[in-house]
Design a protein around this motif. Sequence first.
Motif, PDB file in Angstrom:
ATOM      1  N   ASP A  95       8.927   6.893   0.702  1.00 13.85           N
ATOM      2  CA  ASP A  95       7.310   6.888   0.282  1.00 13.85           C
ATOM      3  C   ASP A  95       6.731   5.511   0.738  1.00 13.85           C
ATOM      4  O   ASP A  95       7.411   4.590   1.201  1.00 13.85           O
ATOM      5  CB  ASP A  95       7.319   6.883  -1.249  1.00 13.85           C
ATOM      6  CG  ASP A  95       7.464   8.225  -1.801  1.00 13.85           C
ATOM      7  OD1 ASP A  95       7.053   9.200  -1.167  1.00 13.85           O
ATOM      8  OD2 ASP A  95       7.942   8.326  -3.105  1.00 13.85           O
ATOM      9  N   SER A  96       5.499   5.416   1.022  1.00 14.72           N
ATOM     10  CA  SER A  96       4.764   4.325   1.461  1.00 14.72           C
ATOM     11  C   SER A  96       4.836   3.342   0.363  1.00 14.72           C
ATOM     12  O   SER A  96       4.350   3.598  -0.649  1.00 14.72           O
ATOM     13  CB  SER A  96       3.330   4.818   1.679  1.00 14.72           C
ATOM     14  OG  SER A  96       3.039   5.895   1.640  1.00 14.72           O
ATOM     15  N   SER A  97       5.585   2.404   0.600  1.00  7.15           N
ATOM     16  CA  SER A  97       5.804   1.326  -0.381  1.00  7.15           C
ATOM     17  C   SER A  97       5.568  -0.025  -0.025  1.00  7.15           C
ATOM     18  O   SER A  97       5.760  -1.063  -0.756  1.00  7.15           O
ATOM     19  CB  SER A  97       7.325   1.443  -1.004  1.00  7.15           C
ATOM     20  OG  SER A  97       8.096   1.303   0.133  1.00  7.15           O
ATOM     21  N   MET A  98       4.969  -0.298   1.096  1.00  4.31           N
ATOM     22  CA  MET A  98       4.515  -1.644   1.600  1.00  4.31           C
ATOM     23  C   MET A  98       3.912  -1.544   2.741  1.00  4.31           C
ATOM     24  O   MET A  98       3.584  -0.748   3.874  1.00  4.31           O
ATOM     25  CB  MET A  98       5.810  -2.304   1.903  1.00  4.31           C
ATOM     26  CG  MET A  98       6.372  -1.774   3.054  1.00  4.31           C
ATOM     27  SD  MET A  98       7.763  -3.472   3.905  1.00  4.31           S
ATOM     28  CE  MET A  98       7.531  -2.637   5.492  1.00  4.31           C
ATOM     29  N   ILE A  99       2.892  -2.680   2.796  1.00  2.00           N
ATOM     30  CA  ILE A  99       2.307  -3.000   3.977  1.00  2.00           C
ATOM     31  C   ILE A  99       2.500  -4.494   4.474  1.00  2.00           C
ATOM     32  O   ILE A  99       2.464  -5.239   3.481  1.00  2.00           O
ATOM     33  CB  ILE A  99       0.643  -3.127   3.769  1.00  2.00           C
ATOM     34  CG1 ILE A  99       0.282  -1.813   3.127  1.00  2.00           C
ATOM     35  CG2 ILE A  99      -0.305  -3.306   4.906  1.00  2.00           C
ATOM     36  CD1 ILE A  99      -1.266  -1.462   2.717  1.00  2.00           C
ATOM     37  N   GLY A 100       2.733  -4.558   5.537  1.00  2.00           N
ATOM     38  CA  GLY A 100       3.234  -6.142   5.959  1.00  2.00           C
ATOM     39  C   GLY A 100       2.733  -6.144   7.380  1.00  2.00           C
ATOM     40  O   GLY A 100       3.179  -5.540   8.396  1.00  2.00           O
ATOM     41  N   HIS A 101       1.607  -6.987   7.852  1.00  2.00           N
ATOM     42  CA  HIS A 101       1.302  -6.992   9.179  1.00  2.00           C
ATOM     43  C   HIS A 101       0.222  -8.261   9.353  1.00  2.00           C
ATOM     44  O   HIS A 101      -0.033  -9.111   8.307  1.00  2.00           O
ATOM     45  CB  HIS A 101       0.563  -5.817   9.552  1.00  2.00           C
ATOM     46  CG  HIS A 101      -0.722  -5.528   9.056  1.00  2.00           C
ATOM     47  ND1 HIS A 101      -1.900  -4.904   9.768  1.00  2.00           N
ATOM     48  CD2 HIS A 101      -1.394  -5.834   7.769  1.00  2.00           C
ATOM     49  CE1 HIS A 101      -2.958  -4.665   9.220  1.00  2.00           C
ATOM     50  NE2 HIS A 101      -2.639  -5.556   7.840  1.00  2.00           N
ATOM     51  N   ASN A 102       0.069  -8.604  10.517  1.00  2.00           N
ATOM     52  CA  ASN A 102      -0.852  -9.888  10.694  1.00  2.00           C
ATOM     53  C   ASN A 102      -2.258  -9.280  11.494  1.00  2.00           C
ATOM     54  O   ASN A 102      -2.384  -9.436  12.350  1.00  2.00           O
ATOM     55  CB  ASN A 102      -0.124 -10.598  11.973  1.00  2.00           C
ATOM     56  CG  ASN A 102       1.266 -11.305  11.511  1.00  2.00           C
ATOM     57  OD1 ASN A 102       1.405 -11.504  10.261  1.00  2.00           O
ATOM     58  ND2 ASN A 102       2.161 -11.295  12.195  1.00  2.00           N
ATOM     59  N   PRO A 103      -3.041  -9.156  10.427  1.00  2.00           N
ATOM     60  CA  PRO A 103      -4.624  -9.093  10.783  1.00  2.00           C
ATOM     61  C   PRO A 103      -5.035 -10.385  11.153  1.00  2.00           C
ATOM     62  O   PRO A 103      -4.370 -11.303  10.607  1.00  2.00           O
ATOM     63  CB  PRO A 103      -5.074  -8.497   9.557  1.00  2.00           C
ATOM     64  CG  PRO A 103      -4.248  -8.984   8.383  1.00  2.00           C
ATOM     65  CD  PRO A 103      -2.995  -9.135   8.823  1.00  2.00           C
ATOM     66  N   SER A 104      -5.894 -10.297  12.224  1.00  2.00           N
ATOM     67  CA  SER A 104      -6.262 -11.547  12.877  1.00  2.00           C
ATOM     68  C   SER A 104      -6.994 -12.256  11.792  1.00  2.00           C
ATOM     69  O   SER A 104      -7.234 -13.481  11.781  1.00  2.00           O
ATOM     70  CB  SER A 104      -6.932 -11.412  13.904  1.00  2.00           C
ATOM     71  OG  SER A 104      -8.103 -10.612  13.940  1.00  2.00           O
ATOM     72  N   THR A 105      -7.857 -11.730  11.053  1.00  3.42           N
ATOM     73  CA  THR A 105      -8.587 -12.574   9.993  1.00  3.42           C
ATOM     74  C   THR A 105      -8.346 -11.711   8.599  1.00  3.42           C
ATOM     75  O   THR A 105      -9.242 -11.023   8.085  1.00  3.42           O
ATOM     76  CB  THR A 105     -10.155 -12.352  10.405  1.00  3.42           C
ATOM     77  OG1 THR A 105     -10.579 -10.990  10.722  1.00  3.42           O
ATOM     78  CG2 THR A 105     -10.508 -13.207  11.495  1.00  3.42           C
ATOM     79  N   PRO A 106      -7.444 -12.036   7.882  1.00  2.00           N
ATOM     80  CA  PRO A 106      -7.257 -11.810   6.313  1.00  2.00           C
ATOM     81  C   PRO A 106      -8.358 -12.856   5.753  1.00  2.00           C
ATOM     82  O   PRO A 106      -8.846 -13.400   6.298  1.00  2.00           O
ATOM     83  CB  PRO A 106      -5.996 -11.743   6.094  1.00  2.00           C
ATOM     84  CG  PRO A 106      -5.430 -12.890   6.866  1.00  2.00           C
ATOM     85  CD  PRO A 106      -6.233 -12.625   8.216  1.00  2.00           C
ATOM     86  N   ALA A 107      -8.518 -12.408   4.399  1.00  2.00           N
ATOM     87  CA  ALA A 107      -9.178 -13.392   3.799  1.00  2.00           C
ATOM     88  C   ALA A 107      -8.821 -13.758   2.455  1.00  2.00           C
ATOM     89  O   ALA A 107      -8.096 -12.999   1.848  1.00  2.00           O
ATOM     90  CB  ALA A 107     -10.830 -12.823   3.635  1.00  2.00           C
ATOM     91  N   GLY A 108      -9.105 -14.748   1.760  1.00  2.00           N
ATOM     92  CA  GLY A 108      -8.537 -15.130   0.467  1.00  2.00           C
ATOM     93  C   GLY A 108      -7.352 -15.855   0.810  1.00  2.00           C
ATOM     94  O   GLY A 108      -6.572 -15.710   1.655  1.00  2.00           O
TER      95      GLY A 108
END
Lengths: 601, 111
Positions: A95-108
């Motif tokens: 099941d989709s149970s995680m997201i893990g990546h390196n977006p260039s500009t996350p915030a907070g």
Amino acid sequence: MRLIAGVDIGNSTTEVCIGQIDEAQKLTFVSSTSCPTTGTKGTVANTHAIKSALKAAMSKIGKEISDLSLIRLNEAAPVIGDTAMETLTETIITDSSMIGHNPSTPAGVGQAVGEILRLDEQRKAEAGKAYIIAVPREYPYEAVAEITNRLAEKVDVVGMILQADEAVLVENRLTKKIPIVDEVARIDKLPGGVLAAIEVAPPGQTIRMLSNPYGIATLLKLNSEETRMITPIAKSLIGKRSAVVLKTPGGNVKENVLPAGEIYLKAEKEANINIDEGAVKIMEAVSEAGTIYDVIGQPDTNVGNMFAKIRTGMKTVNETTEEVHITDILAVDTMAPVLISGALAGETCLEKAVGIAAMVKTQQLPMQKIAERLKADLGVNVVVAGVEAVMASLGALTTPGVAVPLAILDMGGGSTDAALISKDGQVAITHQAGAGELVSMLIQTELGLSDRHVAEQIKKYPLAKVESLFHMRMENGQITFVEDSIDPRFYGRVVMLSESGLIRIEEDIPMEKIVQVRREAKQKVFVTNAIRALQKVAPDKDLKKIPNVVLVGGSAEDFEIPEMLMEEFAKYMIVCGRGNIRGKEGPRNAVATGLVLLSLD
Amino acid sequence: MVVNKPSIYIYVNHPNENVLREICSGIEEEGVFYEIIERGEQDLNTLTWMAANDSMLGSGIGIKENSTAFIIRGLTMGKNLTYYAYPSNEESRVLGMNSARAIKKQAFKNM
């Protein structure tokens, strides 16, 4: 006056050398060329490459192929190399149970826990509960911020997951600052109403809570059993700058250890090795086994399939019904980033893998068939003459500054061959599995490249990082400025410095990482194999009894392999260097030159 | 002493509102500051080049009516890194992002 051509068909290139013999039996070399081999070495398909190489070489001196009086083909080494790669572990997320990546500009910055709430279902929000809002691309950022601000008066909004690249834009318009992860492609797969933890790392750092099993346990209140099951998720999030982990019921993340299987060595001294024990153990067994008659993989396991693949590949090449016997293998440990099935943002996980180069000794390659076809097509006399390794030695002797006894190390695409000419003219020969193609395969898997061709280029060319439109930093730290500005397509990227200009690497991998993977792959294959091969031909298997080593073949042209070998051989007091055939050809063309030389007597 | 804020200059002449808004959004998402300055009747190449020249960060954008371009200091006038006559919202957004990425030494998007 006669013109004679020597033709060397290699695994990856076909080389031609043209010599002219005058009435006084004096030989002068007049032309040479090389072009990529067509088809698998030793098959009739090779004739296309031979013809075009001959044509190119002859046109250099303003002549036609029909002006040749003789073409000599090498008795190609009766070995064919092949490579295969198999991962030993795999991570499955059902099941989709995680997201893990390196977006260039996350915030907070920071971490939070809340229930997933899709923006279009915001009416379902219950007062007093904590929510992580999931936003599809269709919503403009102003609207997202406005709705969220209004929602935040009623419920606790602790984090946000965006499909579009707008994290900073949304965050700038929020009254309360929260961690926001963006560029999540498959946001539609996020299940609503599930408890989740979100984390965004401070600039220049990577996440700490969600890459730690106990961190996840703390945030999502897991018991020890659940914590154990969530460990592969934590592992695959190491090094990420932003992540989301969902608490899904049941164990739907698995790290499988595949039944890797055993390798059976049929040899003087038989041995069975489990592939789990790693490349070092396998190679130890191979070197202790003595003469190997065949190598078999345990049926219905990964390694079994791997050898079956190699075997069927070889059989089609061989065009014979005779049994294919693998007579040498080179095993190399590696790590492969494998796309996790069911990933939401294209996440990968580093899996343990093993790469194997295998070599098959055939009875005889059908060189005679190639010769007959060429004769029919060109109307020139074609003969098959000269054992490849002997011809290479003969050619290598034209390098200035060498003398017998002399060892040559022919590092090609498919196999690493060694030959030793003793003072009385005796030649000892060996062929080892594993050469340039295995290096390309290692580079491809370890960097997770989609294209083998890019891996080949990475192997061949030094790298640079384009740091501004006016300068770039070479991999050795040197800075080069350009007169005119660099094409903006290369800006900020890692590029390869090829003869025909810059080639950009599409994948976003740091230059240092590529350099490290490339050098390690070359070390693992060529240094290991050079020592293995020379030990086989050395008197009493003692490397110190070899005074000179000349490197020939395609991989000797490489910009760093010869230096690696020189460093290694310096330990054994061996004079080692890149060959320079006829004082001008470099390490190429040794076999073709040897073939022409042989026609002198 | 007058110190200019380190920002990307956007020199405009009757700019299309959509184009301007999307470009600003692109720069903001990348976390860089910008300043919009109205300049009189000038052609796009001059607007763009002057903006880059005057910006402390050396990155400038020009918008004249619907058309837009961006350049960095050091390039000759007219040798714009990107130019659009009628950009879509997406194209304007990316142009803004790229003008900011030029400063952050990050690879350009969609180029």
